[in-house]
Scaffold this motif. Structure first.
Motif, PDB file in Angstrom:
ATOM      1  N   ILE A  47     -53.936 -15.109  10.479  1.00  0.00           N
ATOM      2  CA  ILE A  47     -53.049 -14.549  11.819  1.00  0.00           C
ATOM      3  C   ILE A  47     -51.831 -14.138  11.339  1.00  0.00           C
ATOM      4  CG2 ILE A  47     -52.037 -16.981  11.817  1.00  0.00           C
ATOM      5  CD1 ILE A  47     -51.849 -16.528  14.872  1.00  0.00           C
ATOM      6  N   GLY A  48     -51.235 -14.446  10.340  1.00  0.00           N
ATOM      7  CA  GLY A  48     -49.888 -14.281   9.694  1.00  0.00           C
ATOM      8  C   GLY A  48     -49.848 -12.944   8.860  1.00  0.00           C
ATOM      9  N   TYR A  49     -49.126 -11.737   9.301  1.00  0.00           N
ATOM     10  CA  TYR A  49     -49.065 -10.613   8.375  1.00  0.00           C
ATOM     11  C   TYR A  49     -47.558 -10.254   8.067  1.00  0.00           C
ATOM     12  CZ  TYR A  49     -53.747 -10.659  10.245  1.00  0.00           C
ATOM     13  OH  TYR A  49     -54.988 -11.221  10.309  1.00  0.00           O
ATOM     14  N   THR A  50     -47.162 -10.071   6.835  1.00  0.00           N
ATOM     15  CA  THR A  50     -45.992 -10.040   6.188  1.00  0.00           C
ATOM     16  C   THR A  50     -45.410  -8.669   6.604  1.00  0.00           C
ATOM     17  OG1 THR A  50     -46.704  -9.047   4.170  1.00  0.00           O
ATOM     18  CG2 THR A  50     -46.685 -11.264   4.204  1.00  0.00           C
ATOM     19  N   THR A  51     -44.128  -8.717   6.464  1.00  0.00           N
ATOM     20  CA  THR A  51     -43.453  -7.242   6.669  1.00  0.00           C
ATOM     21  C   THR A  51     -44.017  -6.181   5.917  1.00  0.00           C
ATOM     22  OG1 THR A  51     -41.404  -8.619   7.054  1.00  0.00           O
ATOM     23  CG2 THR A  51     -41.114  -6.056   6.354  1.00  0.00           C
TER      24      THR A  51
END
Length: 519
Positions: A47-51
């Motif tokens: 679910i989490g995608y970095t900058t």
């Protein structure tokens, strides 16, 4: 059996494979993706995608959907249950709050993988990629000129061949291609076998404080609960027990701490929590990407999926350059040289942090914990495609501490360009770019083009005017006469702090070394 031809065959149509398809097609490479399933997994998974991931997608024309998690700083908590006692809350980033510095024009995003994959699939198709779902990869042979693969359409049973110049193995942690190549893996190994229960329930009231992950701790019950911020939640159980629906609901209610909440069971999963990195990321004309190259357990830094997406981006521009004749085939050797140390760094960082430190099988010397911003925006590449990144430098540090060091991502700066405020990053990812405040470097780029490598000159103060005076030399570590050469992936390949006696000769020599096209 008929045989088709394509420059690059990608095996696996999940995040890493679809990202590779987008980036390759973005750089004009015809590509075929084969995926054995008819679509995305019903389990949302990442679910989490970095900058940095959002930067890469943005450059390729992909806009991330809005998410509730994107509006607040996410946190984790150790709780008895959602409705029970909350014992402790943790910051997302090690060390708590970081100094407020704008390192990027974008922010990290929280999007369920089953929502993101269709977006990537559509963008790849728009760019001309050939995506074949319900298509099974049977096997391959390799020779000096390419890879011959056999595919089978799962509905019709029809088998056919594909001949590719190169192949990308994005076929997951249990990669059959990696096994066929005889590539081993090292690392902490299997940590546990997890059972997951995906469900839908009206629990938004427990998200008001920005906590999105919960460690459930009761005397007779341990579990991990996380939200996808769209009404769906996942409960992770580490006991590897196959439960019927009644038992699943009982576990979910125990984690929630309430019996009056309607629970809709969606699906279940069984997967291995493991930490392993392949001993090689390439073999001949075959390249490993994503979980096939490195299996990294989920963590608050988002090392797993994001590392695979960055693999795809690093590899794609190099394949595009070699296939177009703008680089020698030796450039492809730098994929392993650059990406494997990053995977190993992230593996070690996982076990330096509290989330996984207890899983260490044997005591290890303390590994200093790096800031997340250092890992995602301040990692260092060392390879033949970089000039000036010596062994004395650390593997990562905060971007503001690098000051334009070759081997690091080119720093973000707000600039005026084409009559509007933009990021200097918007100048990159279409080819080689030379930056300087000295316009005499523009003529030097003509000499560089004689190698057959498209290179653009961007005059700082003319083509792109920084919003703050003196911001460019401070961020990029050069004087008013110096220059910085940025690769197609937005990484600094070479710089000279001051102008050399012969600008054209210096630039041509550097570019020739970096691409393998020696003048």
């Amino acid at each position: 059996m008929t045989t088709e031809s394509v420059p690059v065959l990608i095996v696996g149509g999940s995040l890493a494979g679809l990202s590779a398809a987008v980036f390759l097609a973005w750089w004009g490479v015809p590509v075929m993706v084969v995926e054995r399933h008819p679509g995305s997994s019903p389990h949302p998974r990442a679910i989490g995608y970095t900058t940095r991931t959002v930067e890469l997608f943005r450059a390729a024309g992909i806009e991330m959907p809005e998410s509730r998690q994107g509006s607040v700083s996410p946190r984790r908590a150790r709780v008895e249950s959602l409705a029970g006692a909350w014992f402790e809350e943790y910051a997302w980033t090690p060390g708590g709050a970081q100094p407020r510095i704008e390192f990027s024009p974008v922010r990290a995003a929280a999007v369920a993988q089953d929502r993101l994959e269709p977006i990537l699939r559509r963008r790849a198709l728009e760019l001309g990629a050939d995506i074949r779902l319900s298509t099974e990869f049977i096997g391959f042979t390799e020779d000096g000129d390419g890879v011959s693969a056999v595919l089978r359409h799962r509905d019709s049973g029809r088998e056919y061949g594909v001949r590719a110049r190169y192949m990308v193995a994005a076929d997951g942690a249990a990669s059959g291609i990696r096994t066929a190549l005889g590539i081993g893996r090292t690392g902490e190994g299997l940590l546990s076998t997890q059972r997951s229960v995906l469900f839908r329930a009206p629990l938004d009231e427990y998200l008001e404080r920005g906590v999105v992950q919960f460690e459930i701790q009761q005397p007779d019950f341990r579990a991990f609960l996380a939200t996808y911020s769209d009404g769906r939640w996942v409960l992770m159980l580490g006991d590897d027990v196959d439960r019927d629906e009644d038992a699943q609901r009982e576990r979910v209610r125990k984690a929630i701490g309430r019996t009056d909440v309607p629970i809709e069971l969606i699906t279940t999963g069984r997967w291995e929590l493991a930490a392993l990195v392949a001993d090689r990321f390439s073999s001949g004309r075959v390249f490993l990407a994503g979980d096939a190259a490195h299996q990294l357990p989920p963590n608050r830094g988002g090392f797993g999926a994001n590392t695979g997406i960055e693999d795809a981006h690093n590899l794609a521009w190099k394949l595009a350059a070699v296939l177009s004749g703008q680089a020698a085939p030796a450039l492809l050797d730098t994929y392993d040289a650059e990406r494997r140390p990053i995977a190993e760094l992230r593996h070690d960082q996982l076990f330096a942090r509290a989330d996984f430190k207890a899983h260490l099988k044997a005591p290890k010397p303390d590994v200093p914990i790096l800031d997340d911003v250092a890992i995602e925006l301040g990692q260092l590449y060392r390879s033949a495609a970089i000039l000036g990144a010596g062994p004395d430098l650390p593997p990562a540090r905060r971007p503001d501490q690098w000051a334009g060091q070759p081997g690091t991502r080119a720093p973000h700066l707000p600039v005026m360009a084409d009559g509007e405020e933009r990021s200097i990053l918007d100048l990159f990812q279409r080819g080689w770019v030379l930056l300087s405040e000295d316009d005499r470097w523009a003529a030097a780029c003509e000499s560089g083009r004689r190698l057959g490598v498209p290179i653009t000159f961007a005059g700082i103060g003319t083509d792109a005017k920084p919003m703050k005076p003196d911001a460019f030399p401070a961020a990029y570590g050069i004087t008013a006469t110096g220059a910085t050469l940025v690769r197609p992936d937005g990484y600094i390949a070479w710089r000279t702090a001051h102008a050399p006696a012969d600008r054209a000769r210096a630039l041509t020599a550097a570019l020739g070394h970096l691409t393998g096209l020696e003048p």
